[in-house]
Structure formats: structure tokens, C-alpha cells
Write a protein that holds these residues in place. Structure first.
Motif, PDB file in Angstrom:
ATOM      1  N   GLU A   1      44.020  42.727  53.437  1.00  0.00           N
ATOM      2  CA  GLU A   1      44.966  41.667  53.803  1.00  0.00           C
ATOM      3  C   GLU A   1      45.640  41.033  52.588  1.00  0.00           C
ATOM      4  N   GLU A   2      46.284  41.820  51.775  1.00  0.00           N
ATOM      5  CA  GLU A   2      47.054  41.372  50.612  1.00  0.00           C
ATOM      6  C   GLU A   2      46.216  40.654  49.555  1.00  0.00           C
ATOM      7  N   SER A   3      44.915  40.809  49.570  1.00  0.00           N
ATOM      8  CA  SER A   3      44.088  40.179  48.546  1.00  0.00           C
ATOM      9  C   SER A   3      43.919  41.137  47.365  1.00  0.00           C
ATOM     10  N   ILE A   4      43.551  40.564  46.250  1.00  0.00           N
ATOM     11  CA  ILE A   4      43.341  41.335  45.024  1.00  0.00           C
ATOM     12  C   ILE A   4      41.892  41.113  44.583  1.00  0.00           C
ATOM     13  N   ILE A   5      41.262  42.172  44.135  1.00  0.00           N
ATOM     14  CA  ILE A   5      39.896  42.074  43.608  1.00  0.00           C
ATOM     15  C   ILE A   5      39.966  42.338  42.107  1.00  0.00           C
ATOM     16  N   LEU A   6      39.470  41.395  41.318  1.00  0.00           N
ATOM     17  CA  LEU A   6      39.384  41.568  39.875  1.00  0.00           C
ATOM     18  C   LEU A   6      37.930  41.815  39.506  1.00  0.00           C
ATOM     19  N   GLU A   7      37.689  42.900  38.802  1.00  0.00           N
ATOM     20  CA  GLU A   7      36.348  43.238  38.329  1.00  0.00           C
ATOM     21  C   GLU A   7      36.291  42.885  36.845  1.00  0.00           C
ATOM     22  N   ILE A   8      35.465  41.915  36.485  1.00  0.00           N
ATOM     23  CA  ILE A   8      35.295  41.511  35.095  1.00  0.00           C
ATOM     24  C   ILE A   8      33.999  42.129  34.595  1.00  0.00           C
ATOM     25  N   ILE A   9      34.107  42.948  33.562  1.00  0.00           N
ATOM     26  CA  ILE A   9      32.931  43.613  33.004  1.00  0.00           C
ATOM     27  C   ILE A   9      32.731  43.096  31.582  1.00  0.00           C
ATOM     28  N   VAL A  10      31.533  42.572  31.311  1.00  0.00           N
ATOM     29  CA  VAL A  10      31.213  42.027  30.001  1.00  0.00           C
ATOM     30  C   VAL A  10      29.938  42.685  29.474  1.00  0.00           C
ATOM     31  N   HIS A  11      29.660  42.473  28.207  1.00  0.00           N
ATOM     32  CA  HIS A  11      28.427  42.965  27.596  1.00  0.00           C
ATOM     33  C   HIS A  11      27.241  42.267  28.258  1.00  0.00           C
ATOM     34  N   GLU A  12      26.138  42.974  28.374  1.00  0.00           N
ATOM     35  CA  GLU A  12      24.953  42.446  29.061  1.00  0.00           C
ATOM     36  C   GLU A  12      24.475  41.125  28.458  1.00  0.00           C
ATOM     37  N   GLY A  13      24.597  40.991  27.154  1.00  0.00           N
ATOM     38  CA  GLY A  13      24.164  39.761  26.490  1.00  0.00           C
ATOM     39  C   GLY A  13      25.057  38.567  26.781  1.00  0.00           C
TER      40      GLY A  13
END
Length: 81
Positions: free
Chosen positions: A30-42
Motif C-alpha cells: 500500500e505505497e509504503s516504503i521499508i528501509l533496512e538499516i544495517i550497522v556493525h554489531e558493536g
């Protein structure tokens, strides 16, 4: 500044390993956007914050920027590698 650049700027400014930050955009329902933020484990603790306060602040700022860009709804997933 587009949504991905804005999100990267926000997250990179608070982590210890800014070179490890990656933001990917996916189409949602339904016109939504998913942002996946990937960071270092620490850096997961820093990005999520105590009680999830930092993650909520990031979500609020990204949603406000999306509103200014004319986008409907943005969901954010934070993960580490």
C-alpha cells in the motif's frame, strides 16, 4: 537530500563504525516504503538506545523527512552484521 541519504547521515553521525552503515530501500504494501538499516554489531546498542529511545527518534526524523518529500509511510528495520 533523498530519504536514503538522510537516513545514512543520521545513523552514521551516532555510530563508531560509520563505514559499516548501509541503508537499503524496499517497496512495501500500500505505497509504503521499508528501509533496512544495517550497522556493525558493536553499534547496535547505540542505534537502538536505552529502551529503544534512539531507534524511535530515528524513526520519527525519517518519517518527518518522508512527509516533506511527499511519501506516505516508512517502516524502518534495524539489523546488524
Amino acid at each position: 537530500m533523498d530519504l536514503i541519504s538522510f537516513t545514512e547521515y543520521l545513523v552514521k553521525s551516532i555510530v563508531k563504525e560509520p563505514d559499516m552503515v548501509k541503508v537499503k530501500k524496499f517497496a512495501g504494501e500500500e505505497e509504503s516504503i521499508i528501509l533496512e538499516i544495517i550497522v556493525h554489531e558493536g553499534d547496535m546498542g547505540t542505534v537502538i538506545g536505552r529502551g529503544g529511545k534512539m531507534a524511535n527518534a530515528i524513526r520519527t526524523l525519517v518519517q518527518a523527512n518522508a512527509y516533506l518529500l511527499g511519501l506516505k509511510k516508512v517502516k524502518i528495520n534495524i539489523d546488524s552484521f
